[in-house]
Design a protein around this motif. Structure first.
Motif, short mmCIF file in Angstrom:
data_model
loop_
_atom_site.label_atom_id
_atom_site.label_comp_id
_atom_site.label_asym_id
_atom_site.label_seq_id
_atom_site.Cartn_x
_atom_site.Cartn_y
_atom_site.Cartn_z
N GLU A 1 -19.62 -4.67 -11.65
CA GLU A 1 -18.88 -3.29 -11.28
C GLU A 1 -17.85 -4.71 -12.63
N LEU A 2 -16.95 -4.08 -13.49
CA LEU A 2 -16.33 -4.59 -13.76
C LEU A 2 -15.70 -3.79 -14.94
N TYR A 3 -14.14 -3.75 -14.03
CA TYR A 3 -13.22 -2.42 -13.99
C TYR A 3 -11.89 -2.80 -14.32
N TRP A 4 -10.58 -2.08 -15.22
CA TRP A 4 -9.38 -2.13 -14.63
C TRP A 4 -9.06 -0.46 -14.05
N SER A 5 -8.17 -0.92 -13.42
CA SER A 5 -7.55 0.26 -12.90
C SER A 5 -5.99 0.28 -12.03
N LYS A 6 -5.72 1.67 -12.27
CA LYS A 6 -4.31 1.57 -12.21
C LYS A 6 -3.74 3.03 -11.41
N SER A 7 -3.11 2.81 -10.57
CA SER A 7 -2.86 4.06 -9.55
C SER A 7 -1.53 3.91 -9.54
N GLY A 8 -1.11 5.69 -9.26
CA GLY A 8 0.23 6.23 -8.88
C GLY A 8 0.04 6.96 -7.77
N ARG A 9 1.26 7.58 -7.59
CA ARG A 9 1.82 8.58 -6.30
C ARG A 9 0.79 8.96 -5.91
N ASN A 10 -0.03 9.31 -6.65
CA ASN A 10 -1.03 10.93 -6.48
C ASN A 10 -2.04 11.11 -7.13
N SER A 11 -2.12 9.68 -8.03
CA SER A 11 -3.27 9.46 -8.79
C SER A 11 -4.08 8.11 -9.26
N ALA A 12 -5.03 8.16 -9.99
CA ALA A 12 -5.72 7.00 -9.77
C ALA A 12 -6.40 7.23 -11.14
N PHE A 13 -6.38 5.51 -11.94
CA PHE A 13 -7.44 6.15 -13.77
C PHE A 13 -8.11 4.34 -13.70
N ARG A 14 -9.57 4.45 -13.43
CA ARG A 14 -10.36 3.83 -13.91
C ARG A 14 -10.73 3.20 -15.36
N PHE A 15 -11.76 1.95 -15.58
CA PHE A 15 -11.95 2.22 -16.94
C PHE A 15 -12.87 0.79 -16.90
N GLY A 16 -14.03 1.40 -17.01
CA GLY A 16 -14.98 0.20 -17.62
C GLY A 16 -16.26 0.35 -16.89
N PHE A 17 -17.28 -0.41 -16.10
CA PHE A 17 -18.62 -0.59 -15.53
C PHE A 17 -17.84 -0.05 -13.74
N VAL A 18 -18.35 0.70 -13.40
CA VAL A 18 -18.32 1.16 -11.85
C VAL A 18 -19.69 1.39 -10.94
N LYS A 19 -19.75 0.77 -9.98
CA LYS A 19 -20.69 2.14 -9.11
C LYS A 19 -19.86 3.35 -7.80
N GLU A 20 -20.13 4.28 -7.95
CA GLU A 20 -19.19 5.55 -7.66
C GLU A 20 -20.60 6.04 -6.29
N PHE A 21 -20.51 6.21 -4.99
CA PHE A 21 -21.45 6.90 -4.21
C PHE A 21 -20.53 7.94 -3.83
N TRP A 22 -21.64 9.20 -4.40
CA TRP A 22 -21.43 10.30 -3.64
C TRP A 22 -23.13 10.54 -2.16
N GLY A 23 -22.40 11.10 -0.93
CA GLY A 23 -23.69 12.01 -0.67
C GLY A 23 -23.02 11.64 1.06
N VAL A 24 -23.66 11.73 2.11
CA VAL A 24 -23.33 11.93 3.52
C VAL A 24 -25.03 11.43 4.83
N THR A 25 -25.74 11.96 3.35
CA THR A 25 -27.29 11.86 4.23
C THR A 25 -28.38 10.09 4.31
N GLU A 26 -29.12 9.85 5.36
CA GLU A 26 -29.08 8.75 5.53
C GLU A 26 -30.64 8.82 4.42
N SER A 27 -31.37 9.00 4.82
CA SER A 27 -33.04 9.13 4.33
C SER A 27 -32.86 9.33 2.11
N ARG A 28 -31.57 10.03 2.05
CA ARG A 28 -32.11 10.34 0.74
C ARG A 28 -30.82 11.10 0.19
#
Length: 391
Positions: free
Chosen positions: A90-117
């Motif tokens: 990860e290598l990123y710059w971020s700025k958060s507001g009252r109801n929003s957030a902005f990110r720029f750079g390398f991130v890891k984003e996990f999507w999902g809920v199950t265990e096996s895959r």
């Protein structure tokens, strides 16, 4: 393994924070011992049992609603340069507001809920150098804006830089047969660095249900594997793909109901993938501190054989035991069974913490009754022990 683009290097040097910065430096220093009980199946494969070392420092600089995060990964393997690498997790710059957030750079984003895959977890490329289970991911460069309102969270991502999958070479374990040719990947309609992928996601909670819906358009992170006419190997082909995904989880007192569904369209095929599962937990079994969870999931995919998909009609069952001790110890023992062939992947994991700074992990993967899809992995059962210091 990874050449840092110029625009990411600028992030490291830019002076976005003032003298009132709050610095946080931490991370993880660890030693792995990898043991392969069986001799390698193919003559060119090396004996890769032995010690390996890794360092994952993490720097966070925060000023008000602005943050800068840098988390590189350095690994030193054994005998083969394939597992020696430096990468930017990860290598990123971020700025958060009252109801929003902005990110720029390398991130890891996990999507999902199950265990096996996780069939909906398409954001980051898989890091096959770390492990066979495809749960380790590479950092993805993105420009991301998220809005959090009363009806849920809406996020949009622009992904201007693509990272291909690094398959094992003929000296490594977990080698596909025939092997995937290195350096001969194909990218539909663009070069690997010129693609402009986009993704959007909406997530919210409705009572006991958590729901997520996402759409992705761009080069698929999972390549199709086509036979090459010049030699006995496979070529990784990355296709422009439209993917629609839905994830949901119901959370009851003892019961979790989980589902992930993905529908994809490309120039070769339209295909459907899903994971449906249940997890039921018995708390304080026999008036002890033990929590015992029973997991069952069904994995399905109708992709053709030219893909790398190993989970086309499989059942996953597992037992998770939480000890609720000072070390937050837990054990997971599970098996994935392919329905047509009865091939099995048996997995176990044990984790415990010692005095807050030390962590011990023991993992094992056993390939059993291999006769079809897993034939090339029949001698690649692995036991892996890790001790890590968190600073």
């Amino acid at each position: 393994m990874f050449r840092l683009p110029i625009f990411a290097s600028v992030l490291v040097m830019c002076g976005v924070l003032s003298d009132s910065q709050a610095y946080e430096l931490g991370g993880e220093l660890g030693v792995d011992y990898r043991y392969f009980p069986d001799d390698a199946q193919f003559s060119e494969q090396l004996d890769l049992s032995g010690f390996e070392y890794y360092l994952k420092p993490r720097l966070r600089i925060k000023q008000g609603d602005t943050s800068f995060v840098f988390e590189p990964v350095l690994r030193k393997g054994r005998q083969s340069g394939y597992r020696d690498y430096f990468d930017v997790g990860e290598l990123y710059w971020s700025k958060s507001g009252r109801n929003s957030a902005f990110r720029f750079g390398f991130v890891k984003e996990f999507w999902g809920v199950t265990e096996s895959r996780n069939v909906v977890n398409l954001f980051n490329q898989v890091n096959l150098i770390e492990d066979f289970d495809q749960k380790d991911k590479l950092g993805q460069f993105t420009v991301n804006y998220s809005y959090i309102g009363t009806s849920g969270e809406f996020s949009v991502y622009w992904l201007p830089y693509f990272r291909k999958r690094d398959f094992p070479d003929q000296t490594q374990r977990f080698l596909l047969s025939p092997p995937v040719s290195k350096g001969n990947s194909s990218f539909e309609g663009t070069s690997s660095s010129g693609v402009k992928d986009i993704a959007v996601k909406y997530s919210s909670s409705f009572g006991l249900w958590d729901i997520g819906a996402s759409y992705f358009r761009g080069l698929d992170r999972e390549p199709w594997l086509l036979s090459r006419s010049t030699d006995d190997s496979l070529q990784a082909v990355y296709l422009l793909t439209n993917r629609f995904n839905l994830e949901s989880q119901y959370t009851g007192d003892n019961l979790l109901v989980k589902s992930e569904v993905s529908f994809s369209r490309n120039n070769i095929d339209n295909y459907f993938s899903s994971v449906l599962g249940l997890e039921y937990t018995f708390y304080q079994v026999f008036d002890s501190n033990l929590d015992v969870g029973l997991l069952a999931e069904y994995l399905y995919s109708d992709r053709r054989d030219i893909s790398e998909d190993l989970f086309e009609d499989d059942f996953f069952t597992a037992v998770r035991i939480g000890f609720n001790d000072v070390g937050d110890s837990d054990i997971l023992i599970g098996v994935i069974v392919d329905q047509p062939s009865r091939e099995k992947i048996i997995q176990f994991e044990f984790n415990t913490r010692i005095k807050n700074s030390w962590n011990i992990e023991l993992k094992g993967t056993v390939f059993s009754d291999t006769q079809d899809t897993l034939m090339s992995l029949s001698e690649d059962s692995l036991i892996r022990a890790t001790i890590a210091y968190h600073f």
